[in-house]
Design a protein around this motif. Sequence first.
Motif, mmCIF file in Angstrom:
data_model
loop_
_atom_site.group_PDB
_atom_site.id
_atom_site.type_symbol
_atom_site.label_atom_id
_atom_site.label_comp_id
_atom_site.label_asym_id
_atom_site.label_seq_id
_atom_site.Cartn_x
_atom_site.Cartn_y
_atom_site.Cartn_z
ATOM 1 N N PHE A 104 0.835 -1.208 0.000
ATOM 2 C CA PHE A 104 0.000 0.000 0.000
ATOM 3 C C PHE A 104 0.869 1.258 0.000
ATOM 4 O O PHE A 104 0.588 2.222 -0.721
ATOM 5 C CB PHE A 104 -0.931 0.002 1.210
ATOM 6 N N ILE A 105 1.917 1.251 0.808
ATOM 7 C CA ILE A 105 2.816 2.408 0.848
ATOM 8 C C ILE A 105 3.477 2.607 -0.509
ATOM 9 O O ILE A 105 3.579 3.736 -1.015
ATOM 10 C CB ILE A 105 3.868 2.227 1.958
ATOM 11 N N TYR A 106 3.916 1.510 -1.112
ATOM 12 C CA TYR A 106 4.523 1.607 -2.448
ATOM 13 C C TYR A 106 3.539 2.185 -3.464
ATOM 14 O O TYR A 106 3.894 3.066 -4.261
ATOM 15 C CB TYR A 106 5.004 0.224 -2.893
ATOM 16 N N LEU A 107 2.297 1.722 -3.435
ATOM 17 C CA LEU A 107 1.296 2.217 -4.382
ATOM 18 C C LEU A 107 0.959 3.682 -4.127
ATOM 19 O O LEU A 107 0.746 4.451 -5.076
ATOM 20 C CB LEU A 107 0.033 1.355 -4.295
ATOM 21 N N TYR A 108 0.906 4.083 -2.866
ATOM 22 C CA TYR A 108 0.671 5.493 -2.553
ATOM 23 C C TYR A 108 1.799 6.366 -3.106
ATOM 24 O O TYR A 108 1.555 7.423 -3.713
ATOM 25 C CB TYR A 108 0.557 5.693 -1.044
ATOM 26 N N LEU A 109 3.028 5.932 -2.885
ATOM 27 C CA LEU A 109 4.173 6.698 -3.384
ATOM 28 C C LEU A 109 4.135 6.810 -4.903
ATOM 29 O O LEU A 109 4.386 7.881 -5.468
ATOM 30 C CB LEU A 109 5.479 6.039 -2.930
ATOM 31 N N LEU A 110 3.802 5.711 -5.557
ATOM 32 C CA LEU A 110 3.751 5.721 -7.017
ATOM 33 C C LEU A 110 2.621 6.606 -7.529
ATOM 34 O O LEU A 110 2.794 7.353 -8.504
ATOM 35 C CB LEU A 110 3.584 4.291 -7.531
ATOM 36 N N SER A 111 1.467 6.543 -6.872
ATOM 37 C CA SER A 111 0.318 7.330 -7.332
ATOM 38 C C SER A 111 0.564 8.830 -7.190
ATOM 39 O O SER A 111 0.047 9.628 -7.981
ATOM 40 C CB SER A 111 -0.938 6.928 -6.549
ATOM 41 N N PHE A 112 1.356 9.232 -6.205
ATOM 42 C CA PHE A 112 1.691 10.649 -6.062
ATOM 43 C C PHE A 112 2.818 11.068 -7.004
ATOM 44 O O PHE A 112 2.959 12.258 -7.314
ATOM 45 C CB PHE A 112 2.095 10.958 -4.618
ATOM 46 N N ALA A 113 3.618 10.111 -7.451
ATOM 47 C CA ALA A 113 4.762 10.445 -8.304
ATOM 48 C C ALA A 113 4.360 10.643 -9.760
ATOM 49 O O ALA A 113 4.882 11.540 -10.436
ATOM 50 C CB ALA A 113 5.823 9.344 -8.206
ATOM 51 N N VAL A 114 3.443 9.818 -10.254
ATOM 52 C CA VAL A 114 3.085 9.868 -11.677
ATOM 53 C C VAL A 114 2.588 11.252 -12.106
ATOM 54 O O VAL A 114 3.029 11.774 -13.141
ATOM 55 C CB VAL A 114 2.052 8.771 -12.016
ATOM 56 N N PRO A 115 1.684 11.908 -11.358
ATOM 57 C CA PRO A 115 1.271 13.260 -11.777
ATOM 58 C C PRO A 115 2.428 14.251 -11.828
ATOM 59 O O PRO A 115 2.449 15.135 -12.699
ATOM 60 C CB PRO A 115 0.244 13.658 -10.704
ATOM 61 N N GLN A 116 3.380 14.113 -10.919
ATOM 62 C CA GLN A 116 4.536 15.014 -10.949
ATOM 63 C C GLN A 116 5.358 14.798 -12.217
ATOM 64 O O GLN A 116 5.823 15.759 -12.841
ATOM 65 C CB GLN A 116 5.405 14.787 -9.707
ATOM 66 N N TRP A 117 5.543 13.539 -12.600
ATOM 67 C CA TRP A 117 6.295 13.250 -13.824
ATOM 68 C C TRP A 117 5.565 13.786 -15.048
ATOM 69 O O TRP A 117 6.187 14.343 -15.956
ATOM 70 C CB TRP A 117 6.520 11.745 -13.961
ATOM 71 N N MET A 118 4.254 13.623 -15.069
ATOM 72 C CA MET A 118 3.479 14.122 -16.204
ATOM 73 C C MET A 118 3.589 15.647 -16.299
ATOM 74 O O MET A 118 3.751 16.211 -17.381
ATOM 75 C CB MET A 118 2.007 13.724 -16.051
ATOM 76 N N LEU A 119 3.500 16.300 -15.149
ATOM 77 C CA LEU A 119 3.563 17.761 -15.128
ATOM 78 C C LEU A 119 4.925 18.260 -15.600
ATOM 79 O O LEU A 119 5.012 19.210 -16.390
ATOM 80 C CB LEU A 119 3.274 18.259 -13.712
ATOM 81 N N LEU A 120 5.984 17.608 -15.143
ATOM 82 C CA LEU A 120 7.324 18.027 -15.547
ATOM 83 C C LEU A 120 7.573 17.761 -17.029
ATOM 84 O O LEU A 120 8.265 18.534 -17.699
ATOM 85 C CB LEU A 120 8.373 17.311 -14.697
ATOM 86 N N SER A 121 7.024 16.669 -17.539
ATOM 87 C CA SER A 121 7.229 16.364 -18.960
ATOM 88 C C SER A 121 6.476 17.335 -19.859
ATOM 89 O O SER A 121 6.868 17.566 -21.006
ATOM 90 C CB SER A 121 6.783 14.930 -19.265
ATOM 91 N N ILE A 122 5.396 17.933 -19.342
ATOM 92 C CA ILE A 122 4.590 18.854 -20.143
ATOM 93 C C ILE A 122 5.105 20.289 -20.037
ATOM 94 O O ILE A 122 5.205 21.002 -21.039
ATOM 95 C CB ILE A 122 3.111 18.798 -19.695
ATOM 96 N N CYS A 123 5.453 20.701 -18.830
ATOM 97 C CA CYS A 123 5.706 22.123 -18.566
ATOM 98 C C CYS A 123 7.151 22.547 -18.737
ATOM 99 O O CYS A 123 7.465 23.727 -18.568
ATOM 100 C CB CYS A 123 5.250 22.472 -17.146
ATOM 101 N N THR A 124 8.046 21.637 -19.033
ATOM 102 C CA THR A 124 9.451 22.004 -19.178
ATOM 103 C C THR A 124 9.879 21.870 -20.631
ATOM 104 O O THR A 124 9.261 21.158 -21.416
ATOM 105 C CB THR A 124 10.339 21.118 -18.295
#
Length: 238
Positions: A21-41
């Motif tokens: 569960f902790i691993y999935l929580y960490l992953l679920s919070f990370a994916v939006p950050q990666w998407m945002l960085l790939s779009i906005c930079t």
Amino acid sequence: MADAYISLYITVRSFIRHTLFIYLYLLSFAVPQWMLLSICTTADHILYTLICFSGSFVLLTLIHLVESVKYNWPWNWLAIGSCYELMTLGVGAFVMNSEQNTVMMAVAMALLIFGLVLVLCFFIISGYNYPNPYKLASLAALGLILVICAMILGTYRGRHWMDVALLLFMLSVLLLMISYVLISFKNLDVLIKPDTLLLGFVLYINYVLVLVASFICIQRCDFNFDATNVVQKASPYG
């Protein structure tokens, strides 16, 4: 005091569930950050990736060495949270200026590989005699050394050595993950509930390394495909 410490012990099933569960929580919070960085930079910054990864691993080493940071709330959450954000931003810096479809493909590919390895770990643990996890970790370390050798050869002997280095890196990371899961299972009798936070984060690190390898693999495939098309168009027999 002893009763409070004993209360931290949980069943094997609960320990595994909390860790995943902790691993999935960490992953679920990370994916939006990666998407945002790939779009906005507009440019990738590999130097930022190296700095973030180095800082995260140094802090992770400190967590392992200092028990008060490893087990005492809120220091364990602050330390793991800092490690997590450094690791996540490091990956984000790595995928900057990439197409969103490429990033999502790499995320899905890494998640598939990660899930298959976890299933493999389940079958290995279910077996009567599973391999020595410490020997697997040593083999993975040897593989990482061979990665460096292959990369050095790639700078002098052609690009195919870089593909070999990528394959060795992926296999080494997967071996590290398997050995870590087996070592954790072997020591379940001494692990307590606060350990799930650290174990979940280490699983996340393994996923990040698989993700980086998957992302590079996709880029290498695209590069080789484009190079082949250029050669075919340039050839009078193409």
